[in-house]
Design a protein around this motif. Structure first.
Motif, PDB file in Angstrom:
ATOM      1  N   LEU A  14       0.829  -1.296  -0.190  1.00 10.58           N
ATOM      2  CA  LEU A  14      -0.468  -0.237   0.415  1.00 10.58           C
ATOM      3  C   LEU A  14       0.936   1.041   0.168  1.00 10.58           C
ATOM      4  N   SER A  15       0.726   1.881  -0.553  1.00 10.13           N
ATOM      5  CA  SER A  15       0.943   3.917  -0.530  1.00 10.13           C
ATOM      6  C   SER A  15       0.661   4.206   0.832  1.00 10.13           C
ATOM      7  N   LYS A  16       1.876   5.171   1.068  1.00 14.34           N
ATOM      8  CA  LYS A  16       1.585   6.106   2.711  1.00 14.34           C
ATOM      9  C   LYS A  16      -0.245   6.279   2.433  1.00 14.34           C
ATOM     10  N   SER A  17      -0.479   7.019   1.921  1.00  8.66           N
ATOM     11  CA  SER A  17      -1.841   7.723   1.523  1.00  8.66           C
ATOM     12  C   SER A  17      -2.766   6.032   1.845  1.00  8.66           C
ATOM     13  N   GLU A  18      -3.083   5.131   1.261  1.00 14.18           N
ATOM     14  CA  GLU A  18      -3.527   3.861   1.115  1.00 14.18           C
ATOM     15  C   GLU A  18      -3.406   3.126   3.284  1.00 14.18           C
ATOM     16  N   GLN A  19      -2.247   3.647   3.180  1.00 10.75           N
ATOM     17  CA  GLN A  19      -1.952   3.095   4.552  1.00 10.75           C
ATOM     18  C   GLN A  19      -3.064   3.496   5.653  1.00 10.75           C
ATOM     19  N   ASN A  20      -2.649   4.869   5.778  1.00 10.89           N
ATOM     20  CA  ASN A  20      -3.070   6.163   6.034  1.00 10.89           C
ATOM     21  C   ASN A  20      -4.832   6.171   6.745  1.00 10.89           C
ATOM     22  N   ALA A  21      -4.781   5.432   5.231  1.00  8.94           N
ATOM     23  CA  ALA A  21      -7.493   5.587   4.970  1.00  8.94           C
ATOM     24  C   ALA A  21      -7.164   4.120   6.023  1.00  8.94           C
ATOM     25  N   VAL A  22      -6.695   3.025   6.610  1.00  9.78           N
ATOM     26  CA  VAL A  22      -6.976   1.674   6.596  1.00  9.78           C
ATOM     27  C   VAL A  22      -7.749   2.105   8.327  1.00  9.78           C
ATOM     28  N   ASN A  23      -8.686   0.994   8.621  1.00 10.51           N
ATOM     29  CA  ASN A  23      -9.527   1.376   9.620  1.00 10.51           C
ATOM     30  C   ASN A  23      -9.181   0.280  10.464  1.00 10.51           C
ATOM     31  N   GLY A  24      -8.425   0.273  11.255  1.00  9.31           N
ATOM     32  CA  GLY A  24      -8.520  -0.625  12.518  1.00  9.31           C
ATOM     33  C   GLY A  24      -9.602  -1.454  13.036  1.00  9.31           C
ATOM     34  N   GLY A  25     -11.001  -1.086  12.693  1.00 11.16           N
ATOM     35  CA  GLY A  25     -12.356  -1.457  13.736  1.00 11.16           C
ATOM     36  C   GLY A  25     -12.775   0.011  14.361  1.00 11.16           C
ATOM     37  N   LYS A  26     -13.702  -0.417  15.086  1.00 14.99           N
ATOM     38  CA  LYS A  26     -14.364   0.327  16.245  1.00 14.99           C
ATOM     39  C   LYS A  26     -14.624  -0.350  17.190  1.00 14.99           C
ATOM     40  N   LYS A  27     -14.980  -0.189  18.489  1.00  9.71           N
ATOM     41  CA  LYS A  27     -14.854  -0.377  19.538  1.00  9.71           C
ATOM     42  C   LYS A  27     -17.028  -0.123  20.057  1.00  9.71           C
ATOM     43  N   CYS A  28     -17.681  -0.925  20.262  1.00  9.72           N
ATOM     44  CA  CYS A  28     -18.722   0.215  20.336  1.00  9.72           C
ATOM     45  C   CYS A  28     -19.240  -0.550  21.520  1.00  9.72           C
ATOM     46  N   GLU A  29     -20.326   0.421  22.046  1.00  8.55           N
ATOM     47  CA  GLU A  29     -20.751   0.154  23.607  1.00  8.55           C
ATOM     48  C   GLU A  29     -22.391   0.316  23.711  1.00  8.55           C
ATOM     49  N   TYR A  30     -23.370  -0.730  23.629  1.00  5.99           N
ATOM     50  CA  TYR A  30     -24.636  -0.708  23.408  1.00  5.99           C
ATOM     51  C   TYR A  30     -25.601  -0.428  24.730  1.00  5.99           C
ATOM     52  N   LEU A  31     -26.478   0.880  25.013  1.00  5.05           N
ATOM     53  CA  LEU A  31     -27.417   0.106  26.064  1.00  5.05           C
ATOM     54  C   LEU A  31     -29.179   0.005  25.330  1.00  5.05           C
ATOM     55  N   HIS A  32     -29.415  -0.152  26.359  1.00  3.35           N
ATOM     56  CA  HIS A  32     -31.081  -0.638  25.589  1.00  3.35           C
ATOM     57  C   HIS A  32     -32.183   0.394  26.490  1.00  3.35           C
ATOM     58  N   GLU A  33     -32.701   1.317  25.783  1.00  2.00           N
ATOM     59  CA  GLU A  33     -33.457   2.457  25.680  1.00  2.00           C
ATOM     60  C   GLU A  33     -34.754   1.955  26.142  1.00  2.00           C
ATOM     61  N   PRO A  34     -35.185   2.579  26.796  1.00  2.00           N
ATOM     62  CA  PRO A  34     -36.848   2.449  27.471  1.00  2.00           C
ATOM     63  C   PRO A  34     -37.977   2.587  26.575  1.00  2.00           C
ATOM     64  N   MET A  35     -38.122   0.663  26.355  1.00  2.00           N
ATOM     65  CA  MET A  35     -39.520   1.379  24.790  1.00  2.00           C
ATOM     66  C   MET A  35     -40.495   2.064  25.338  1.00  2.00           C
ATOM     67  N   SER A  36     -42.100   2.261  24.100  1.00  2.00           N
ATOM     68  CA  SER A  36     -42.248   2.665  24.700  1.00  2.00           C
ATOM     69  C   SER A  36     -44.090   1.056  24.379  1.00  2.00           C
ATOM     70  N   PRO A  37     -44.550   2.044  25.267  1.00  2.00           N
ATOM     71  CA  PRO A  37     -45.689   0.054  24.892  1.00  2.00           C
ATOM     72  C   PRO A  37     -46.035   0.273  22.941  1.00  2.00           C
ATOM     73  N   PHE A  38     -45.861   0.877  22.450  1.00  2.00           N
ATOM     74  CA  PHE A  38     -46.169   1.183  20.852  1.00  2.00           C
ATOM     75  C   PHE A  38     -45.296   0.088  20.344  1.00  2.00           C
ATOM     76  N   GLU A  39     -44.001   0.609  20.680  1.00  2.00           N
ATOM     77  CA  GLU A  39     -42.098   0.108  20.403  1.00  2.00           C
ATOM     78  C   GLU A  39     -42.768  -1.372  20.996  1.00  2.00           C
ATOM     79  N   GLN A  40     -43.077  -1.503  22.170  1.00  2.00           N
ATOM     80  CA  GLN A  40     -42.631  -3.213  22.547  1.00  2.00           C
ATOM     81  C   GLN A  40     -44.217  -3.718  21.754  1.00  2.00           C
ATOM     82  N   GLU A  41     -45.934  -3.467  21.214  1.00  2.00           N
ATOM     83  CA  GLU A  41     -46.390  -4.239  20.383  1.00  2.00           C
ATOM     84  C   GLU A  41     -45.127  -4.468  18.766  1.00  2.00           C
ATOM     85  N   ALA A  42     -44.964  -3.910  18.661  1.00  2.00           N
ATOM     86  CA  ALA A  42     -44.222  -3.685  17.234  1.00  2.00           C
ATOM     87  C   ALA A  42     -43.421  -4.760  17.520  1.00  2.00           C
TER      88      ALA A  42
END
Length: 73
Positions: A14-42
């Motif tokens: 890879l060229s230097k610019s291609e090496q810089n564009a490499v994405n090593g990934g990402k680390k994510c955290e998820y939290l459940h949001e409280p759901m409305s009755p409509f969302e629960q039914e659906a």
């Protein structure tokens, strides 16, 4: 070692610019949001998520702001 890798069929350095564009990934955290009755039914399941850059599974940067109403994994 680099010469050995470059001798493998279909491999190119890879060229230097291609090496810089490499994405090593990402680390994510998820939290459940409280759901409305409509969302629960659906049967919807929504979360909040925030991510940060990662290299080899190790977080390397700052966390992003929380994003709301993201489908849960």
């Amino acid at each position: 070692m680099l010469k050995n890798l470059l001798n493998v069929a279909g491999v190119q350095q890879l060229s230097k610019s291609e090496q810089n564009a490499v994405n090593g990934g990402k680390k994510c955290e998820y939290l459940h949001e409280p759901m409305s009755p409509f969302e629960q039914e659906a049967g919807l399941s929504l979360c909040m998520v925030r991510c940060r850059p990662s290299f080899l599974g190790i977080g390397t940067g700052s966390w992003s702001d929380w994003e709301h109403n993201v489908p849960c994994p």
